[in-house]
Motif scaffolding. Structure first.
Motif, PDB file in Angstrom:
ATOM      1  N   GLY A   1      47.052  41.752  58.382  1.00 45.65           N
ATOM      2  CA  GLY A   1      45.901  40.863  58.287  1.00 45.65           C
ATOM      3  C   GLY A   1      45.114  40.952  57.000  1.00 45.65           C
ATOM      4  N   VAL A   2      45.585  41.727  56.031  1.00 43.76           N
ATOM      5  CA  VAL A   2      44.867  41.889  54.761  1.00 43.76           C
ATOM      6  C   VAL A   2      45.595  41.108  53.666  1.00 43.76           C
ATOM      7  N   TRP A   3      44.830  40.288  52.941  1.00 44.07           N
ATOM      8  CA  TRP A   3      45.408  39.431  51.897  1.00 44.07           C
ATOM      9  C   TRP A   3      44.513  39.505  50.661  1.00 44.07           C
ATOM     10  N   THR A   4      45.061  39.901  49.526  1.00 44.01           N
ATOM     11  CA  THR A   4      44.275  40.039  48.302  1.00 44.01           C
ATOM     12  C   THR A   4      44.923  39.237  47.173  1.00 44.01           C
ATOM     13  N   PRO A   5      44.208  38.288  46.593  1.00 44.57           N
ATOM     14  CA  PRO A   5      44.789  37.484  45.521  1.00 44.57           C
ATOM     15  C   PRO A   5      45.053  38.307  44.258  1.00 44.57           C
ATOM     16  N   VAL A   6      46.228  38.115  43.663  1.00 43.50           N
ATOM     17  CA  VAL A   6      46.555  38.676  42.349  1.00 43.50           C
ATOM     18  C   VAL A   6      47.342  37.609  41.592  1.00 43.50           C
ATOM     19  N   GLY A   7      46.738  37.119  40.515  1.00 42.28           N
ATOM     20  CA  GLY A   7      47.376  36.048  39.749  1.00 42.28           C
ATOM     21  C   GLY A   7      47.739  36.451  38.336  1.00 42.28           C
ATOM     22  N   VAL A   8      47.849  37.741  38.083  1.00 39.59           N
ATOM     23  CA  VAL A   8      48.261  38.212  36.752  1.00 39.59           C
ATOM     24  C   VAL A   8      49.649  37.638  36.457  1.00 39.59           C
ATOM     25  N   PRO A   9      49.834  36.986  35.313  1.00 42.06           N
ATOM     26  CA  PRO A   9      51.124  36.348  35.021  1.00 42.06           C
ATOM     27  C   PRO A   9      52.340  37.245  35.206  1.00 42.06           C
ATOM     28  N   ALA A  10      52.260  38.506  34.746  1.00 38.10           N
ATOM     29  CA  ALA A  10      53.411  39.407  34.896  1.00 38.10           C
ATOM     30  C   ALA A  10      53.734  39.649  36.362  1.00 38.10           C
TER      31      ALA A  10
END
Length: 288
Positions: free
Chosen positions: A102-111
């Motif tokens: 139930g845990v969701w954390t955005p990470v949009g770092v290109p690499a």
């Protein structure tokens, strides 16, 4: 209750990006994983059976994500359906990380996005991903950098089309300055229509609109829910009416109801056969 003797093809087709046709009534894989979208399914064999039955029932569009499990749903698709039929289209996503159920954390770092695309290629067993969606915009990373990395992957032939998830009209327009956006995926169903402006923009642009939680996580399928009376009048289940309403709402709508049960899958697919009149559509719109 309406049962299916035909296939999902009755829902019609839509061409993602103008060149990738899919049957509009698709299948979402999130419910195939464990509780909290974490870990393996309770019944592995049934999960595989559901995916294979989907294809038998004419479903050609499958929506998944690297974070479902994580990786569990992608690997189930490969196990069940690889080598894929020519008309099967798989959409996956990256941009949400998991630290537990139930845990969701955005990470949009290109690499990171590139890494996940490469892993999805491996987990799905494909040379190119049909539709790769940015699962969430990471507020800590410029949007142009996130979409720009997907554009680079597209230019390299690793993904065919680019999609977005949980975005506004303004964010979609900003992304379109960087790359061609083929689809958007937002929370949308008969009782939750906050994304109406985005749907209208998608119609204008010829962008596919993928409503997640199309059955409001079961709220619309309850026998005492807002569609109970209408379902009795129509001789269909509440879930079927909710899906029929979505299909009737817009030609760019691509509902992806998910289930871990083959019987529920068959019931959902039967919604493709329901043709709502203008009066019935309007009544359902107001009832919900």
């Amino acid at each position: 209750m309406t049962t299916t003797t035909t296939t999902a093809a009755a829902s019609g087709t839509f061409s993602i990006g103008g060149d990738l046709p899919v049957v509009r009534l698709g299948y979402g894989t999130m419910q195939l994983t464990g509780e909290g979208v974490w870990g393996p399914p309770k019944d592995h064999d049934e999960a595989v059976r559901v995916l294979r039955r989907s294809v038998e029932l004419g479903v050609t569009f499958f929506d998944t994500a690297d974070s479902y499990g994580p990786v569990v749903a992608e690997q189930l698709l490969k196990e069940a359906l690889h080598p894929y039929a020519d008309d099967v289209v798989i959409a996956t996503k990256a941009g949400l990380t998991r630290q537990g159920p139930g845990v969701w954390t955005p990470v949009g770092v290109p690499a990171y996005l590139r890494q996940q695309a490469e892993l999805s290629l491996r987990n799905l067993g494909v040379e190119a991903i049909d539709l790769f969606q940015l699962h969430r915009i990471d507020p800590a990373v410029p949007l142009e950098d996130q979409v720009g990395e997907l554009k680079k992957l597209q230019d390299e032939g690793k993904i065919r089309h680019i999609g977005l998830s949980e975005v506004s009209v303004e964010e979609t327009k900003a992304a379109q300055q960087v790359a061609t956006i083929a689809t958007v995926q937002n929370l949308y169903n008969l009782v939750k229509r906050d994304a109406e402006p985005l749907l209208e923009y998608a119609e204008e642009q010829g962008i596919g609109f993928i409503p997640w939680f199309p059955l409001a996580t079961g709220e619309l399928s309850q026998q005492d829910g807002p569609l109970a009376a209408a379902s009795q009048e129509h001789g269909a289940t509440p879930s079927q009416l909710a899906l029929a309403w979505l299909l009737r709402r817009s030609p760019v709508m691509l509902p992806i109801p998910g289930t871990s049960s083959a019987s529920h899958l068959e019931s959902n697919v039967a919604a493709a056969d329901i043709e709502l009149t203008d009066e019935e559509f309007d009544k359902l719109t107001q009832v919900a």
